[in-house]
Write a protein that holds these residues in place. Structure first.
Motif, PDB file in Angstrom:
ATOM      1  N   GLY A 234      43.367  57.179  60.401  1.00  0.00           N
ATOM      2  CA  GLY A 234      43.588  56.111  61.441  1.00  0.00           C
ATOM      3  C   GLY A 234      43.715  56.660  62.325  1.00  0.00           C
ATOM      4  O   GLY A 234      43.282  57.740  62.176  1.00  0.00           O
ATOM      5  N   GLY A 235      44.118  55.813  63.653  1.00  0.00           N
ATOM      6  CA  GLY A 235      44.315  56.071  65.108  1.00  0.00           C
ATOM      7  C   GLY A 235      44.430  54.654  64.864  1.00  0.00           C
ATOM      8  O   GLY A 235      45.491  53.564  65.018  1.00  0.00           O
ATOM      9  N   SER A 236      44.026  54.830  66.775  1.00  0.00           N
ATOM     10  CA  SER A 236      44.616  53.704  67.539  1.00  0.00           C
ATOM     11  C   SER A 236      43.698  51.606  67.645  1.00  0.00           C
ATOM     12  O   SER A 236      44.219  51.244  67.566  1.00  0.00           O
ATOM     13  N   ASN A 237      43.291  52.481  66.651  1.00  0.00           N
ATOM     14  CA  ASN A 237      41.871  51.231  66.670  1.00  0.00           C
ATOM     15  C   ASN A 237      41.996  51.077  64.841  1.00  0.00           C
ATOM     16  O   ASN A 237      41.538  49.907  65.012  1.00  0.00           O
ATOM     17  N   THR A 238      43.248  51.247  64.115  1.00  0.00           N
ATOM     18  CA  THR A 238      43.333  50.757  63.055  1.00  0.00           C
ATOM     19  C   THR A 238      44.884  49.666  62.888  1.00  0.00           C
ATOM     20  O   THR A 238      45.170  50.600  63.426  1.00  0.00           O
ATOM     21  N   ALA A 239      44.688  48.815  62.119  1.00  0.00           N
ATOM     22  CA  ALA A 239      45.418  47.945  61.527  1.00  0.00           C
ATOM     23  C   ALA A 239      46.154  49.063  60.658  1.00  0.00           C
ATOM     24  O   ALA A 239      46.976  49.503  60.946  1.00  0.00           O
ATOM     25  N   ASP A 240      46.499  48.583  59.463  1.00  0.00           N
ATOM     26  CA  ASP A 240      47.388  48.442  58.008  1.00  0.00           C
ATOM     27  C   ASP A 240      47.069  49.945  57.725  1.00  0.00           C
ATOM     28  O   ASP A 240      45.264  49.716  57.281  1.00  0.00           O
ATOM     29  N   ILE A 241      47.008  50.596  56.535  1.00  0.00           N
ATOM     30  CA  ILE A 241      46.769  51.347  56.415  1.00  0.00           C
ATOM     31  C   ILE A 241      47.911  51.228  54.673  1.00  0.00           C
ATOM     32  O   ILE A 241      48.671  51.049  54.953  1.00  0.00           O
ATOM     33  N   TYR A 242      46.788  51.214  53.579  1.00  0.00           N
ATOM     34  CA  TYR A 242      47.207  51.138  52.313  1.00  0.00           C
ATOM     35  C   TYR A 242      46.996  52.657  51.497  1.00  0.00           C
ATOM     36  O   TYR A 242      46.312  52.516  51.137  1.00  0.00           O
ATOM     37  N   VAL A 243      47.953  52.712  50.744  1.00  0.00           N
ATOM     38  CA  VAL A 243      47.863  53.767  49.753  1.00  0.00           C
ATOM     39  C   VAL A 243      48.250  53.726  48.654  1.00  0.00           C
ATOM     40  O   VAL A 243      49.076  52.810  48.005  1.00  0.00           O
ATOM     41  N   ASP A 244      47.310  53.820  47.709  1.00  0.00           N
ATOM     42  CA  ASP A 244      47.865  53.379  46.430  1.00  0.00           C
ATOM     43  C   ASP A 244      47.044  53.912  45.289  1.00  0.00           C
ATOM     44  O   ASP A 244      46.063  54.584  45.386  1.00  0.00           O
ATOM     45  N   ASN A 245      47.778  54.942  44.706  1.00  0.00           N
ATOM     46  CA  ASN A 245      47.742  56.063  43.372  1.00  0.00           C
ATOM     47  C   ASN A 245      47.030  57.343  44.430  1.00  0.00           C
ATOM     48  O   ASN A 245      46.274  57.331  43.267  1.00  0.00           O
ATOM     49  N   VAL A 246      47.425  57.739  44.851  1.00  0.00           N
ATOM     50  CA  VAL A 246      46.937  58.734  45.766  1.00  0.00           C
ATOM     51  C   VAL A 246      47.712  59.946  45.096  1.00  0.00           C
ATOM     52  O   VAL A 246      49.044  60.249  45.474  1.00  0.00           O
ATOM     53  N   SER A 247      46.773  61.155  44.974  1.00  0.00           N
ATOM     54  CA  SER A 247      47.817  62.220  44.304  1.00  0.00           C
ATOM     55  C   SER A 247      47.712  63.888  45.463  1.00  0.00           C
ATOM     56  O   SER A 247      46.649  64.147  45.267  1.00  0.00           O
ATOM     57  N   GLY A 248      48.215  64.566  44.669  1.00  0.00           N
ATOM     58  CA  GLY A 248      47.564  66.036  45.237  1.00  0.00           C
ATOM     59  C   GLY A 248      46.018  66.771  44.963  1.00  0.00           C
ATOM     60  O   GLY A 248      45.306  67.105  45.641  1.00  0.00           O
ATOM     61  N   ASP A 249      46.170  66.211  43.762  1.00  0.00           N
ATOM     62  CA  ASP A 249      44.898  66.371  42.721  1.00  0.00           C
ATOM     63  C   ASP A 249      43.826  65.683  43.338  1.00  0.00           C
ATOM     64  O   ASP A 249      42.614  66.171  44.295  1.00  0.00           O
ATOM     65  N   ASP A 250      44.040  64.769  44.259  1.00  0.00           N
ATOM     66  CA  ASP A 250      42.723  63.996  45.349  1.00  0.00           C
ATOM     67  C   ASP A 250      42.628  63.957  46.668  1.00  0.00           C
ATOM     68  O   ASP A 250      41.486  64.802  47.092  1.00  0.00           O
ATOM     69  N   LEU A 251      43.737  65.182  46.709  1.00  0.00           N
ATOM     70  CA  LEU A 251      43.857  66.086  48.398  1.00  0.00           C
ATOM     71  C   LEU A 251      43.574  67.468  48.293  1.00  0.00           C
ATOM     72  O   LEU A 251      44.439  68.967  49.251  1.00  0.00           O
ATOM     73  N   VAL A 252      43.501  67.650  47.128  1.00  0.00           N
ATOM     74  CA  VAL A 252      43.073  69.298  46.517  1.00  0.00           C
ATOM     75  C   VAL A 252      42.513  70.530  47.878  1.00  0.00           C
ATOM     76  O   VAL A 252      42.399  71.367  47.768  1.00  0.00           O
ATOM     77  N   ASN A 253      41.358  69.931  48.324  1.00  0.00           N
ATOM     78  CA  ASN A 253      40.672  70.236  49.656  1.00  0.00           C
ATOM     79  C   ASN A 253      41.218  70.038  50.462  1.00  0.00           C
ATOM     80  O   ASN A 253      40.824  70.852  52.151  1.00  0.00           O
ATOM     81  N   VAL A 254      42.633  69.624  50.813  1.00  0.00           N
ATOM     82  CA  VAL A 254      42.946  69.424  52.291  1.00  0.00           C
ATOM     83  C   VAL A 254      43.793  71.091  51.938  1.00  0.00           C
ATOM     84  O   VAL A 254      44.961  70.542  51.852  1.00  0.00           O
ATOM     85  N   ALA A 255      44.067  71.497  53.130  1.00  0.00           N
ATOM     86  CA  ALA A 255      45.344  72.972  53.087  1.00  0.00           C
ATOM     87  C   ALA A 255      46.391  72.604  53.713  1.00  0.00           C
ATOM     88  O   ALA A 255      47.341  73.248  52.774  1.00  0.00           O
ATOM     89  N   ASN A 256      46.841  71.550  54.364  1.00  0.00           N
ATOM     90  CA  ASN A 256      47.888  71.214  55.158  1.00  0.00           C
ATOM     91  C   ASN A 256      48.644  69.798  54.961  1.00  0.00           C
ATOM     92  O   ASN A 256      48.463  69.497  54.383  1.00  0.00           O
ATOM     93  N   GLN A 257      47.913  69.052  55.836  1.00  0.00           N
ATOM     94  CA  GLN A 257      48.277  67.433  55.845  1.00  0.00           C
ATOM     95  C   GLN A 257      47.743  66.266  55.691  1.00  0.00           C
ATOM     96  O   GLN A 257      46.571  66.699  56.282  1.00  0.00           O
ATOM     97  N   LEU A 258      48.354  65.269  55.058  1.00  0.00           N
ATOM     98  CA  LEU A 258      47.656  64.102  55.438  1.00  0.00           C
ATOM     99  C   LEU A 258      48.527  63.127  56.520  1.00  0.00           C
ATOM    100  O   LEU A 258      49.486  63.210  55.761  1.00  0.00           O
TER     101      LEU A 258
END
Length: 161
Positions: free
Chosen positions: A102-126
């Motif tokens: 997201g950013g300045s051109n993003t309206a809404d962000i919906y998050v549903d059923n996201v887990s650490g397994d989904d972000l296994v390759n993100v070292a720090n932060q979402l």
């Protein structure tokens, strides 16, 4: 493929999608990757076995990957289906220090059923940024879990699970 920023239809109305071809691996050699479009589509089929995996991937190494909508669209993560969707398998196909959605051109962000397994390759932060007019960050339906999360919104951050 090395690039720093890609925007679909940069000179038009901004309604185009970015399609990453099956089996393509975008490696930015520790430089940031910035994608801005109506949708970002990772073609291929995800498999944890790299010999079988054909899904497109993004790798910014020690830098950030940013994915932003370009027309005050809504973004869906995990099971949330919106204008710009980032599925479980697409999340697994992103390697970055931080993943910024997201950013300045993003309206809404919906998050549903996201887990650490989904972000296994993100070292720090979402980082979730619903900073466009009326922007909300909404955690909906099924619970989500994160190693490290930052959320900012023009209006509200709502937990509706």
């Amino acid at each position: 493929m090395l690039f720093r920023s890609l925007e679909s239809d940069a000179l038009q109305a901004g309604t185009g999608s970015i399609n990453l071809a099956e089996s393509i691996a975008v490696d930015a050699n520790n430089n940031a990757i910035n994608l801005k479009g109506a949708d970002v589509i990772f073609n291929g089929t995800y498999d944890a076995d790299p010999l079988v995996n054909t899904m497109a991937s993004l790798d910014s190494g020690t830098a950030d990957v940013t994915i932003e909508s370009n027309n005050l669209d809504e973004i869906g993560l995990g099971d949330a289906l919106k204008d710009l969707n980032i599925s479980h398998d697409e999340l697994k196909s992103i390697t970055a220090q931080n993943l910024v959605v997201g950013g300045s051109n993003t309206a809404d962000i919906y998050v549903d059923n996201v887990s650490g397994d989904d972000l296994v390759n993100v070292a720090n932060q979402l980082e979730l940024k619903a900073l466009g007019s009326g922007g909300d960050v909404r955690f909906v339906n099924q619970d989500s879990s994160f190693k490290d999360l930052s959320a900012s919104a023009k209006e509200k951050i709502l937990v509706e699970t």
